[in-house]
Write an enzyme that holds these catalytic residues in place. Sequence first.
Site, PDB file in Angstrom:
ATOM      1  N   HIS B 148      45.267  63.839 -34.823  1.00 48.26           N
ATOM      2  CA  HIS B 148      44.867  64.146 -33.448  1.00 48.26           C
ATOM      3  C   HIS B 148      44.519  65.648 -33.423  1.00 48.26           C
ATOM      4  O   HIS B 148      45.095  66.426 -34.180  1.00 48.26           O
ATOM      5  CB  HIS B 148      46.068  63.859 -32.546  1.00 48.26           C
ATOM      6  CG  HIS B 148      45.797  63.967 -31.084  1.00 48.26           C
ATOM      7  ND1 HIS B 148      45.665  65.170 -30.436  1.00 48.26           N
ATOM      8  CD2 HIS B 148      45.667  63.015 -30.121  1.00 48.26           C
ATOM      9  CE1 HIS B 148      45.452  64.951 -29.145  1.00 48.26           C
ATOM     10  NE2 HIS B 148      45.448  63.650 -28.932  1.00 48.26           N
ATOM     11  N   ASP B 225      53.951  64.677 -36.851  1.00 54.38           N
ATOM     12  CA  ASP B 225      53.536  64.422 -35.476  1.00 54.38           C
ATOM     13  C   ASP B 225      54.005  63.014 -35.112  1.00 54.38           C
ATOM     14  O   ASP B 225      53.463  62.019 -35.598  1.00 54.38           O
ATOM     15  CB  ASP B 225      52.010  64.539 -35.379  1.00 54.38           C
ATOM     16  CG  ASP B 225      51.495  64.250 -33.966  1.00 54.38           C
ATOM     17  OD1 ASP B 225      52.300  63.846 -33.100  1.00 54.38           O
ATOM     18  OD2 ASP B 225      50.278  64.421 -33.739  1.00 54.38           O
ATOM     19  N   GLN B 228      52.950  59.330 -31.486  1.00 53.54           N
ATOM     20  CA  GLN B 228      52.641  57.902 -31.387  1.00 53.54           C
ATOM     21  C   GLN B 228      53.654  57.040 -32.118  1.00 53.54           C
ATOM     22  O   GLN B 228      53.502  55.813 -32.159  1.00 53.54           O
ATOM     23  CB  GLN B 228      51.231  57.626 -31.940  1.00 53.54           C
ATOM     24  CG  GLN B 228      50.110  58.321 -31.195  1.00 53.54           C
ATOM     25  CD  GLN B 228      49.860  57.730 -29.812  1.00 53.54           C
ATOM     26  OE1 GLN B 228      50.286  56.620 -29.501  1.00 53.54           O
ATOM     27  NE2 GLN B 228      49.179  58.479 -28.963  1.00 53.54           N
ATOM     28  N   LYS B 251      54.576  59.885 -23.200  1.00 54.84           N
ATOM     29  CA  LYS B 251      54.106  58.708 -23.937  1.00 54.84           C
ATOM     30  C   LYS B 251      55.235  57.718 -24.200  1.00 54.84           C
ATOM     31  O   LYS B 251      55.026  56.680 -24.818  1.00 54.84           O
ATOM     32  CB  LYS B 251      53.484  59.136 -25.271  1.00 54.84           C
ATOM     33  CG  LYS B 251      52.153  59.869 -25.118  1.00 54.84           C
ATOM     34  CD  LYS B 251      51.501  60.062 -26.470  1.00 54.84           C
ATOM     35  CE  LYS B 251      50.457  61.160 -26.502  1.00 54.84           C
ATOM     36  NZ  LYS B 251      49.240  60.854 -25.769  1.00 54.84           N
ATOM     37  N   CYS B 391      40.413  62.301 -29.076  1.00 51.17           N
ATOM     38  CA  CYS B 391      40.908  63.578 -29.618  1.00 51.17           C
ATOM     39  C   CYS B 391      41.128  63.488 -31.122  1.00 51.17           C
ATOM     40  O   CYS B 391      42.068  64.069 -31.665  1.00 51.17           O
ATOM     41  CB  CYS B 391      42.173  64.035 -28.912  1.00 51.17           C
ATOM     42  SG  CYS B 391      41.916  64.345 -27.169  1.00 51.17           S
TER      43      CYS B 391
END
Lengths: 159, 438
Positions: B148, B225, B228, B251, B391
């Site tokens: 991302h 990261d 997600q 999220k 993104c």
Amino acid sequence: MQLESMYQDVILDHYKNPHGRGLREPFEAEVHHVNPTCGDEVTLRVHLEGDTIADVSYEGMGCSISQASVSAMYDLVIGRTVPQALETGEHFRTLMQAKGDLSVAAKLEDELEDAVAFAGVSKYPARIKCALMSWMALKDASARAMSVAHPTTPTEAKS
Amino acid sequence: MTQTVSRPARARSPLPLDVEAIRADFPILTRTVRDGKRLVYLDSGATSQKPRQVLDAERWFYENVNAAPHRGAHQLAEEATAAYEAARATIGAFIGAPEREIVFTRNSTEAINLVAYALSNAVTAKEPELRTYAVGQGDEIVVTEMEHHANLLPWQQLCERTGATLRWLGLTDDGRLDLSDLAEVVNERTKLVAVTQQSNILGTINPLGEITARAREVGALVHVDGAQSVPHQPIDVGELDADFLVFSGHKMLGPTGVGVLWGRYEVLDKLPPFLTGGSMIEVVRMEGSTFAAPPQRFEAGVPMTAQVIGLAAAVEYLQGLGMGKVEEHEKALTGYALERLAEIPGVTVIGPPDTVARGGAISFTVDGIHPHDVGQVLDDLGIAVRVGHHCAWPVVRRYGVPATTRATFYVHTGYDDIDALADGIRAAQKFFGTSEVR
């Protein structure tokens, strides 16, 4: 079902059979504009004869709205002077700010011809920039073309 | 638009989560969109909806406790501090981390920038210890082509500020990381490897073990990261073998405005601050100041207290469902969605074609229809998806498409939502006249 209000047949026709598509010579200026939120892009060339737009040629990829918009714009600006074309562009911007108010479209019908069909797009804020991208590119390219044609004339600052 | 698509009856195993009961917790799912249509929310990957329990927690804080934590000695300040720190413990436990390794930020993006700026601030840090991880010329930072923008630009910028070199691992045609040159790309010059655990656009779940093992061999830091992954699967930082993990509250059913940086304490302890100001100090003099220990060192200013408390409520909500079940639920939905999309001529999934090492972000293209136009037709039917480059511009470029349409799932997603998506895609094909050519 609100879709038809945006995807007028005129728009779909321009999308499927775009007018003036392809990059041609000669040209005095070429610009490349992108829509950074979605990645749509257009490369657009302007050819002037005097102050008159003799040709606008373009290549691009994007959604039906952005592609139909550049095609309808092509029909509107060929043979007009740069100031006339920019004024038409301002009318188109007004249309895009109408938030779906069809009375705005009715007033601009003569100036915008086919492009008045984009009135429905103004109800969808996320799609307005799709319709405006080609007009922004034209404004940019014609300013550059003018400065090539009249090198001593100050033009708008280039961005 | 109305359409009736006859579907072959299919055997669908019951979903691990009770979708109807869960939906009742989400007030927004009772509203309608676009002229009375049921909201089919398939955009949780962009931001998730919030259950009542989260909204109630924020309201509880403002109505009963509100004060600035870690300042003042009045009763409200004490209670606000206690609530804020209890939330830190809850959120830490969710990923198996002690409280002192949990830093609150605005979101994942800010958490990543915090680390990236700390590494360049280290160059000029006063205390020698805070220069331990300084990045400079000759050093290399490794990312992947799958990141991302939030896990790409901070590292690009770090390299531009410091003269370090940015390198990256590429992608395979089926949407996986290409690790064939891992040993070369991650080498003795590598200072940090930044990699996503789960791609926001392809859905790919990356084999972090292989990457962290190589990073350990060369002494590089590992930054994961988890924006997600943390919302969608059980995570234990003890098993992750990374140095940093970031994720965003919004999220994972939590409020906007709160994100988390987890950092291994001994690494955090040697990093200079990113933002400076109130509450992150040890001693302040006009001539110069010293900093508090982590996590306070990285939390300048009055924090987003109500949001942190809302995020703790979100974490408790997810724990109540069970993260293992959340993961299974989404896997069942993903398998079903991949099947349904494969039935539609002209639809191409960009990313792994099956549920092996794959999460529930499903990006696809529809022949002859631009993703924006697909999204517009779906929107007209009440179905919220994301369109564009998500993104992750290098990813769409890698796969030669201008953009994609993306559906993402969460705890309230059911088979009916995916059926609506499949019917909606067919409706788009009908509307744009691309279905009859097959």
